[in-house]
Design an enzyme around this catalytic site. Sequence first.
Site, PDB file in Angstrom:
ATOM      1  N   ASP A 273       0.809  -1.225   0.000  1.00 24.94           N
ATOM      2  CA  ASP A 273       0.000   0.000   0.000  1.00 24.94           C
ATOM      3  C   ASP A 273       0.842   1.275   0.000  1.00 24.94           C
ATOM      4  OD1 ASP A 273      -2.271  -1.677   0.275  1.00 24.94           O
ATOM      5  OD2 ASP A 273      -1.922  -1.758   2.436  1.00 24.94           O
TER       6      ASP A 273
ATOM      7  N   LYS B  62       2.165   2.510  -4.966  1.00 27.91           N
ATOM      8  CA  LYS B  62       2.978   2.102  -6.113  1.00 27.91           C
ATOM      9  C   LYS B  62       2.246   2.378  -7.426  1.00 27.91           C
ATOM     10  CE  LYS B  62       3.313  -2.116  -4.488  1.00 27.91           C
ATOM     11  NZ  LYS B  62       2.820  -1.941  -3.118  1.00 27.91           N
TER      12      LYS B  62
ATOM     13  N   GLY C 165      -4.041  -4.061  -4.646  1.00 28.09           N
ATOM     14  CA  GLY C 165      -4.990  -3.019  -5.034  1.00 28.09           C
ATOM     15  C   GLY C 165      -4.217  -1.779  -5.417  1.00 28.09           C
ATOM     16  N   HIS C 166      -4.239  -1.430  -6.681  1.00 28.65           N
ATOM     17  CA  HIS C 166      -3.512  -0.243  -7.146  1.00 28.65           C
ATOM     18  C   HIS C 166      -4.514   0.780  -7.675  1.00 28.65           C
ATOM     19  CE1 HIS C 166       0.382  -2.769  -7.817  1.00 28.65           C
ATOM     20  NE2 HIS C 166       0.060  -2.599  -6.553  1.00 28.65           N
TER      21      HIS C 166
ATOM     22  N   GLN D 259       2.181  -5.797  -3.242  1.00 29.32           N
ATOM     23  CA  GLN D 259       2.545  -5.946  -1.828  1.00 29.32           C
ATOM     24  C   GLN D 259       3.872  -5.221  -1.541  1.00 29.32           C
ATOM     25  OE1 GLN D 259       1.403  -9.178  -3.422  1.00 29.32           O
ATOM     26  NE2 GLN D 259      -0.544  -8.277  -2.926  1.00 29.32           N
TER      27      GLN D 259
HETATM   28  P1  IMP Z   1      -2.580 -12.694   1.487  1.00 25.62           P
HETATM   29  O1  IMP Z   1      -1.603 -12.092   0.533  1.00 25.62           O
HETATM   30  O2  IMP Z   1      -4.020 -12.403   1.142  1.00 25.62           O
HETATM   31  O3  IMP Z   1      -2.311 -14.147   1.756  1.00 25.62           O
HETATM   32  O4  IMP Z   1      -2.363 -11.959   2.916  1.00 25.62           O
HETATM   33  C1  IMP Z   1      -1.145 -12.113   3.665  1.00 25.62           C
HETATM   34  C2  IMP Z   1      -0.766 -10.802   4.338  1.00 25.62           C
HETATM   35  O5  IMP Z   1      -0.381  -9.866   3.334  1.00 25.62           O
HETATM   36  C3  IMP Z   1      -1.896 -10.135   5.137  1.00 25.62           C
HETATM   37  O6  IMP Z   1      -1.335  -9.468   6.247  1.00 25.62           O
HETATM   38  C4  IMP Z   1      -2.445  -9.106   4.151  1.00 25.62           C
HETATM   39  O7  IMP Z   1      -3.089  -8.031   4.798  1.00 25.62           O
HETATM   40  C5  IMP Z   1      -1.161  -8.681   3.463  1.00 25.62           C
HETATM   41  N1  IMP Z   1      -1.400  -8.158   2.107  1.00 25.62           N
HETATM   42  C6  IMP Z   1      -1.646  -8.870   0.990  1.00 25.62           C
HETATM   43  N2  IMP Z   1      -1.777  -8.060  -0.063  1.00 25.62           N
HETATM   44  C7  IMP Z   1      -1.588  -6.821   0.388  1.00 25.62           C
HETATM   45  C8  IMP Z   1      -1.562  -5.540  -0.233  1.00 25.62           C
HETATM   46  O8  IMP Z   1      -1.719  -5.386  -1.450  1.00 25.62           O
HETATM   47  N3  IMP Z   1      -1.333  -4.487   0.583  1.00 25.62           N
HETATM   48  C9  IMP Z   1      -1.107  -4.623   1.910  1.00 25.62           C
HETATM   49  N4  IMP Z   1      -1.108  -5.780   2.533  1.00 25.62           N
HETATM   50  C10 IMP Z   1      -1.350  -6.878   1.785  1.00 25.62           C
END
Ligand code: IMP
Length: 423
Positions: free
Chosen positions: A13, A16, A40-41, A222
């Site tokens: 977040d 990017k 999410g971009h 991420q």
């Molecule tokens: P997953 O990627 O859905 O398996 O989540 C694993 C961890 O990564 C959790 O703490 C999510 O909140 C975090 N996470 C996954 N994608 C994002 C993102 O795009 N932004 C921020 N945190 C993320």
Amino acid sequence: MTVSVVVGAQWGDEAKGKIVDLLAQRARYVVRYAGGSNAGHTVCINGTTYKFHLIPSGVLHPHVTAVIADGVVIDLRAFTTEAAVLREQGVDLSRLRIGLGVHLTMPYHRLLDELEEAQLEGRLGTTKRGIGPTYADKAWRIGVRVADLLERDRLAQRLQRVLQRRNPTLQRVYGVKPLNADELIAEFSQYAEQIRDYVCDVPHLLMNAAEQGEPILLEGAQGTLLDLDYGTYPYVTSSHPVAAGACLGTGIAPNRLTDIWGVAKAYTTRVGEGPFPTELEDETGERIRNRGREYGTTTGRARRVGWLDLVALRYAARVNGFTALALTLLDVLSGLPQLKVCVAYRYRGRETREFIADAPALAQCEPVYHELPGWHEDIAHCRTLDDLPSNALAYLNFIEEYVRVPIRLVSVGPSREQTIGEV
Ligand code: IMP
């Protein structure tokens, strides 16, 4: 000729999307290399907001081929919805490419992610998008790939095999209804027709483009501290957001990378569980959350907020080999009388500048802060470094000196124009 990578330097977040959009002006290919619809971009252009979860935001540029490379996992239900919204907004998706080796996030992956997260013990706070189970099946070698999808018999064979493994778990462990193979085959055969024209051999497409000197932009999702190996395990995602992951996910060799951009917020946020040494659970945190609109693009969850952690940022710079930094959301800090940045951790009675990625150990670290004076002016209109208040400039200088990477872009608002620096 450049092959640039844009990497999140914190816990995701970092805005990017905006930086990718700026750099995409010079790119021929914009490529997502890891993660899935957990990302999410957001990109704002001329008052219109575009939201991306799977499709590379570079698709907004008419000269760009947007690529979903093999390191990504794709949920075709989510993809279909996202594509429909973008088409309605007038975005041309004919220049989209999807790799044959991309793994599919299937309905049972999403279900398993949700059911696992519903158990309180061991909860990670995932996005419940089925990302972990998809990558787990990839490693178990029972994943379904785009290449399987394109041939109905092959798809049927793969799905029947995997449901033999997954259905007993759904039934016996979680007590939910098993999934019907025929229904899934019918649904996914339809998706095959929707994406067939986009599918190609992505490693060859990109290797050829790199050899021909075409500018390529690799778009991370991420962030470094969520990397499966280099993040705060187990509170991480299941792919590799780091720069090395860009090579793994695309087939582009490491020696081809020319620019490695780290994107960091002027403060820190985190979504989901896991240690966060500089977290603010007070009025200042609330104020930053509201000013920065810190609610997730994918899940709508309120993000945890804290001061800038330079120990973590320096670690990200070293793991990724950042050649430049883009600092975002600096405008959010306006009006705070005093700013703190974390310059060391106190761990077991000792001070260290080395990031501690082990989650239980990081949870015991206390931040050691350096204080800097804040600024009260609104900086959203600033377009050059000279426009910035001297305290904002001092804040940037302190970061650069600590991390030893030049800050080449500063973002002071969501729109393209609200940017200081040249790409
Ligand atoms: P997953 O990627 O859905 O398996 O989540 C694993 C961890 O990564 C959790 O703490 C999510 O909140 C975090 N996470 C996954 N994608 C994002 C993102 O795009 N932004 C921020 N945190 C993320």
